[in-house]
Design a protein around this motif. Sequence first.
Motif, short mmCIF file in Angstrom:
data_model
loop_
_atom_site.label_atom_id
_atom_site.label_comp_id
_atom_site.label_asym_id
_atom_site.label_seq_id
_atom_site.Cartn_x
_atom_site.Cartn_y
_atom_site.Cartn_z
N ALA A 32 0.80 -1.23 0.00
CA ALA A 32 0.00 0.00 0.00
C ALA A 32 0.83 1.28 0.00
O ALA A 32 0.33 2.35 -0.36
N ASP A 33 2.10 1.20 0.37
CA ASP A 33 2.94 2.40 0.43
C ASP A 33 3.39 2.88 -0.95
O ASP A 33 3.95 3.96 -1.06
N TYR A 34 3.15 2.08 -1.96
CA TYR A 34 3.63 2.42 -3.30
C TYR A 34 2.49 2.86 -4.21
O TYR A 34 1.35 2.44 -4.05
N GLN A 35 2.83 3.74 -5.14
CA GLN A 35 1.91 4.14 -6.19
C GLN A 35 2.62 3.98 -7.53
O GLN A 35 3.85 3.90 -7.57
N ILE A 36 1.86 3.94 -8.59
CA ILE A 36 2.44 3.81 -9.93
C ILE A 36 2.14 5.06 -10.73
O ILE A 36 1.00 5.53 -10.77
N ILE A 37 3.17 5.59 -11.34
CA ILE A 37 3.04 6.73 -12.23
C ILE A 37 3.19 6.19 -13.65
O ILE A 37 4.16 5.48 -13.94
N ASN A 38 2.24 6.51 -14.51
CA ASN A 38 2.33 6.06 -15.90
C ASN A 38 2.87 7.21 -16.74
O ASN A 38 2.17 8.17 -17.03
N ALA A 39 4.14 7.10 -17.12
CA ALA A 39 4.80 8.11 -17.94
C ALA A 39 4.95 7.61 -19.38
O ALA A 39 5.93 7.91 -20.06
N SER A 40 3.97 6.85 -19.84
CA SER A 40 4.00 6.26 -21.18
C SER A 40 3.33 7.19 -22.18
O SER A 40 2.39 7.91 -21.85
N ILE A 41 3.82 7.14 -23.43
CA ILE A 41 3.29 7.96 -24.51
C ILE A 41 3.09 7.07 -25.73
O ILE A 41 4.03 6.39 -26.17
N SER A 42 1.89 7.10 -26.29
CA SER A 42 1.63 6.34 -27.52
C SER A 42 2.57 6.81 -28.62
O SER A 42 2.81 8.01 -28.77
N GLY A 43 3.11 5.85 -29.35
CA GLY A 43 4.02 6.16 -30.44
C GLY A 43 5.47 6.36 -30.04
O GLY A 43 6.33 6.56 -30.88
N GLU A 44 5.76 6.29 -28.74
CA GLU A 44 7.11 6.54 -28.25
C GLU A 44 8.11 5.54 -28.80
O GLU A 44 7.82 4.35 -28.92
N THR A 45 9.28 6.04 -29.13
CA THR A 45 10.39 5.21 -29.58
C THR A 45 11.47 5.22 -28.50
O THR A 45 11.39 6.00 -27.54
N THR A 46 12.48 4.38 -28.68
CA THR A 46 13.56 4.37 -27.70
C THR A 46 14.32 5.70 -27.72
O THR A 46 14.76 6.17 -26.67
N LEU A 47 14.44 6.34 -28.88
CA LEU A 47 15.11 7.63 -28.94
C LEU A 47 14.29 8.69 -28.20
O LEU A 47 14.83 9.49 -27.44
N GLY A 48 12.98 8.68 -28.40
CA GLY A 48 12.12 9.61 -27.67
C GLY A 48 12.23 9.40 -26.17
O GLY A 48 12.31 10.35 -25.39
N GLY A 49 12.24 8.13 -25.75
CA GLY A 49 12.41 7.82 -24.33
C GLY A 49 13.76 8.28 -23.81
O GLY A 49 13.85 8.83 -22.70
N ARG A 50 14.78 8.07 -24.61
CA ARG A 50 16.13 8.50 -24.22
C ARG A 50 16.17 10.02 -24.02
O ARG A 50 16.80 10.52 -23.09
N ASN A 51 15.47 10.74 -24.90
CA ASN A 51 15.47 12.20 -24.82
C ASN A 51 14.68 12.74 -23.64
O ASN A 51 14.93 13.86 -23.20
N ARG A 52 13.73 11.99 -23.11
CA ARG A 52 12.90 12.52 -22.03
C ARG A 52 13.11 11.84 -20.68
O ARG A 52 12.51 12.25 -19.68
N ILE A 53 13.98 10.84 -20.60
CA ILE A 53 14.12 10.10 -19.34
C ILE A 53 14.66 10.97 -18.20
O ILE A 53 14.17 10.90 -17.08
N GLN A 54 15.65 11.80 -18.48
CA GLN A 54 16.24 12.62 -17.42
C GLN A 54 15.19 13.51 -16.76
O GLN A 54 15.06 13.53 -15.53
N GLN A 55 14.42 14.22 -17.57
CA GLN A 55 13.39 15.11 -17.04
C GLN A 55 12.33 14.32 -16.28
O GLN A 55 11.85 14.76 -15.23
N THR A 56 11.97 13.16 -16.78
CA THR A 56 10.95 12.34 -16.14
C THR A 56 11.44 11.82 -14.79
O THR A 56 10.68 11.81 -13.80
N LEU A 57 12.69 11.40 -14.72
CA LEU A 57 13.26 10.94 -13.45
C LEU A 57 13.31 12.07 -12.43
O LEU A 57 12.99 11.87 -11.25
N GLU A 58 13.70 13.25 -12.86
CA GLU A 58 13.78 14.39 -11.96
C GLU A 58 12.40 14.83 -11.46
O GLU A 58 12.27 15.29 -10.33
N LYS A 59 11.40 14.64 -12.29
CA LYS A 59 10.04 15.03 -11.91
C LYS A 59 9.41 14.04 -10.92
O LYS A 59 8.77 14.44 -9.96
N HIS A 60 9.62 12.74 -11.15
CA HIS A 60 8.89 11.74 -10.37
C HIS A 60 9.71 10.99 -9.32
O HIS A 60 9.13 10.41 -8.41
N HIS A 61 11.02 10.93 -9.45
CA HIS A 61 11.90 10.23 -8.51
C HIS A 61 11.44 8.80 -8.21
O HIS A 61 11.27 8.44 -7.04
#
Length: 188
Positions: A32-61
């Motif tokens: 119960a102490d955990y929650q799930i954040i869905n940071a998925s985007i339809s159409g996303e590629t590995t390059l798109g994920g690579r480009n946005r991972i840093q910002q996403t990690l900093e936002k959600h930890h």
Amino acid sequence: MVFGDSLSANYGIARESGWVALLTQRLQSEFADYQIINASISGETTLGGRNRIQQTLEKHHPEIIILELGANDGLRGAAIKSIYSNLAAIIEKCQQHNALVLLAGMQLPPNYGMTYTQKFQAIFPQLAENYKIKLVPFLLAGFGDKHEYFQADGIHPNEVAQKKIVENVWEVLYTMFKTKQVAATPKN
């Protein structure tokens, strides 16, 4: 945090019917102490994920990341080295942020040629071994070859299939949570 593409972003189905929402319910009943954040985007590629991972990690930890990318690259016939390199960079960023990674393996239909499909499929276990991360060998295991589990496009799993995806992910994710719980338990 789930970091993926349309397979995780509820493409063509109600949000509450998607595997991420179903996984959230299951997780809440067990941990119960955990929650799930869905940071998925339809159409996303590995390059798109690579480009946005840093910002996403900093936002959600996040403490744990379910990395579900690569299918769009494979369906577009992207270079195997490029897919591997992008996923490796995402994993490295996650590890730099002390997040555990659960990699969701993918497979392609055979019409992409045996050589390409085999090399594509091999990316995921190679990454898991090289980076010492957990792996769901095939996200769509148990139904990936059965048309009745897919929407009309033949690519995206339907609502019935979402429960099967949860089972595939939970089998590995549960062990990660149990390990974290044991590691967090103070010793007497």
